[in-house]
Motif scaffolding. Structure first.
Motif, PDB file in Angstrom:
ATOM      1  N   THR A   5       0.824  -1.207   0.000  1.00  0.00           N
ATOM      2  CA  THR A   5       0.000   0.000   0.000  1.00  0.00           C
ATOM      3  C   THR A   5       0.859   1.258   0.000  1.00  0.00           C
ATOM      4  OG1 THR A   5      -0.117   0.025   2.418  1.00  0.00           O
ATOM      5  CG2 THR A   5      -1.834  -1.191   1.241  1.00  0.00           C
ATOM      6  N   GLY A   6       2.191   1.094  -0.056  1.00  0.00           N
ATOM      7  CA  GLY A   6       3.083   2.237   0.063  1.00  0.00           C
ATOM      8  C   GLY A   6       3.371   2.922  -1.251  1.00  0.00           C
ATOM      9  N   ASP A   7       4.455   3.692  -1.252  1.00  0.00           N
ATOM     10  CA  ASP A   7       4.847   4.466  -2.415  1.00  0.00           C
ATOM     11  C   ASP A   7       5.454   3.575  -3.494  1.00  0.00           C
ATOM     12  OD1 ASP A   7       4.295   7.144  -1.285  1.00  0.00           O
ATOM     13  OD2 ASP A   7       5.866   6.587   0.129  1.00  0.00           O
ATOM     14  N   ALA A   8       5.486   4.113  -4.711  1.00  0.00           N
ATOM     15  CA  ALA A   8       6.164   3.396  -5.788  1.00  0.00           C
ATOM     16  C   ALA A   8       7.668   3.395  -5.556  1.00  0.00           C
ATOM     17  CB  ALA A   8       5.836   4.037  -7.132  1.00  0.00           C
ATOM     18  N   VAL A   9       8.211   4.517  -5.104  1.00  0.00           N
ATOM     19  CA  VAL A   9       9.638   4.649  -4.812  1.00  0.00           C
ATOM     20  C   VAL A   9       9.798   5.418  -3.516  1.00  0.00           C
ATOM     21  CG1 VAL A   9      11.846   5.633  -5.565  1.00  0.00           C
ATOM     22  CG2 VAL A   9      10.286   4.655  -7.255  1.00  0.00           C
ATOM     23  N   ARG A  10      10.742   4.971  -2.697  1.00  0.00           N
ATOM     24  CA  ARG A  10      11.060   5.721  -1.478  1.00  0.00           C
ATOM     25  C   ARG A  10      12.557   5.676  -1.222  1.00  0.00           C
ATOM     26  NH1 ARG A  10       8.859   8.074   2.873  1.00  0.00           N
ATOM     27  NH2 ARG A  10       6.756   7.636   2.122  1.00  0.00           N
ATOM     28  N   PHE A  11      13.144   6.861  -1.077  1.00  0.00           N
ATOM     29  CA  PHE A  11      14.540   7.012  -0.645  1.00  0.00           C
ATOM     30  C   PHE A  11      14.520   7.523   0.791  1.00  0.00           C
ATOM     31  CE2 PHE A  11      17.772   7.472  -4.279  1.00  0.00           C
ATOM     32  CZ  PHE A  11      17.107   6.559  -5.075  1.00  0.00           C
ATOM     33  N   THR A  12      15.284   6.903   1.658  1.00  0.00           N
ATOM     34  CA  THR A  12      15.374   7.349   3.042  1.00  0.00           C
ATOM     35  C   THR A  12      16.839   7.529   3.416  1.00  0.00           C
ATOM     36  OG1 THR A  12      13.371   6.093   3.594  1.00  0.00           O
ATOM     37  CG2 THR A  12      14.721   6.872   5.425  1.00  0.00           C
ATOM     38  N   ALA A  13      17.253   8.803   3.571  1.00  0.00           N
ATOM     39  CA  ALA A  13      18.618   9.150   3.992  1.00  0.00           C
ATOM     40  C   ALA A  13      19.673   8.398   3.181  1.00  0.00           C
ATOM     41  CB  ALA A  13      18.798   8.882   5.486  1.00  0.00           C
ATOM     42  N   VAL A  14      19.516   8.410   1.864  1.00  0.00           N
ATOM     43  CA  VAL A  14      20.387   7.610   0.993  1.00  0.00           C
ATOM     44  C   VAL A  14      21.707   8.326   0.739  1.00  0.00           C
ATOM     45  CG1 VAL A  14      20.652   6.691  -1.346  1.00  0.00           C
ATOM     46  CG2 VAL A  14      18.490   6.399  -0.106  1.00  0.00           C
ATOM     47  N   VAL A  15      22.777   7.568   0.919  1.00  0.00           N
ATOM     48  CA  VAL A  15      24.133   8.042   0.631  1.00  0.00           C
ATOM     49  C   VAL A  15      24.769   7.077  -0.361  1.00  0.00           C
ATOM     50  CG1 VAL A  15      26.441   8.483   1.569  1.00  0.00           C
ATOM     51  CG2 VAL A  15      24.409   9.099   2.908  1.00  0.00           C
TER      52      VAL A  15
END
Length: 303
Positions: A5-15
């Motif tokens: 049910t979430g997003d198509a793409v998710r970046f979280t604090a990406v390095v």
């Protein structure tokens, strides 16, 4: 764990680092299902790295990248992600229809061949050999290959390179048809007018950081400069540049364009100075103005 049910793409604090260079530096954003999002930034901003991470072709050094709640490589392997990239050649000795047919056979639930050729505007060249195609025609073939598996998420990297104006318009009409089926589209482009016309939202990278994320209108409204345009024969730009609020002035024939931080003060000064101008028009910043402003000023975000 999958979050359907979430997003198509998710970046979280990406390095992501390449030696001492941080190609992406603590980048966080999400792309909702069904959105069409433009990924923008000058050369070296981190766009290609971000796309590689979203496709599962690279792994972050820190943070998390998810596609439909999965690792991107898993989502890609399941046929949920399609990509149209700049690199990579095409088989030269086969026809367009043969190539598209071979690729669609690799997927568990591909689109029908006729539908692919129609959607990518390839019906008229379906029997041509791939090695005889123009640059714009090859881009349309790459688009057909990218959507062959009927992906839920489509990446487009500079998709209209080598296309003329008419071909670009036809391409984006095809892409809108794909997106209209509830699919998510994320594209990188240097043609800012395309992003302005097509995208629901913009993600703007600079030096590996996300400096703006929001709707196109919000991105443009964040720029203080406005444009004052009018007709003035025999223009003397030096005096116009000295008017209150004016940051820049240029002329094309009798048409003058002023970039100003204070529209009211500039217009008042024009009339007070007795300039015999005609056809006065005041407009807000366009996406190119916003792009230049946000990539040349300190980091900030636009909601």
């Amino acid at each position: 764990m999958t979050n359907e049910t979430g997003d198509a793409v998710r970046f979280t604090a990406v390095v992501k680092r390449y030696g001492a260079i941080r190609a992406l530096d603590e980048v966080t954003f999400a792309v909702a299902r069904g959105e069409t999002v433009a990924l923008l930034g000058p050369n070296g901003a981190g766009k290609s790295t971000a796309i590689g991470l979203m496709l599962g072709l690279r792994r972050p050094d820190a943070g998390e990248v998810l596609a439909f709640g999965q690792r991107p490589a898993a989502a890609r392997g399941a046929g949920r992600i399609g990509a149209m990239l700049q690199s990579g050649g095409l088989l030269p000795g086969v026809t367009v229809a043969e190539l598209v047919g071979m690729v669609r056979d690799l997927y568990p639930r591909p689109l029908p061949l006729a539908a692919l050729l129609e959607q990518a505007n390839l019906r008229n060249i379906a029997r041509q050999k791939v090695n005889t195609l123009s640059g714009g025609q090859l881009q349309r073939v790459r688009f057909a290959l990218a959507i062959a598996g009927d992906p839920e998420l489509l990446f487009l990297d500079e998709p209209t390179v080598a296309m003329d104006v008419e071909a670009r318009q036809a391409f984006w009409a095809s892409m809108r048809g794909f997106a209209a089926r509830g699919r998510t589209v994320l594209f990188a482009t240097h043609y800012l007018e395309e992003a302005d016309a097509v995208a629901d939202r913009v993600l703007l990278l600079r030096r590996g950081k996300l400096v703006a994320a929001g709707g196109v209108a919000a991105i443009k409204s964040a720029v203080a400069l406005r444009t004052v345009r009018f007709t003035l024969p025999g223009t003397e730009l030096l005096s116009l540049r000295a008017l209150p609020g004016v940051r820049d002035a240029d002329a094309h024939g009798d048409t003058v364009q002023l970039r100003t931080a204070d529209t009211d003060a500039t217009v008042r000064a024009l009339y007070a100075g007795g300039y015999p101008l005609r056809d006065l028009e005041v407009t807000g910043a366009d996406l190119e103005d916003a792009f230049l402003s946000l990539t040349q000023t300190p980091d900030h975000a636009v909601a």
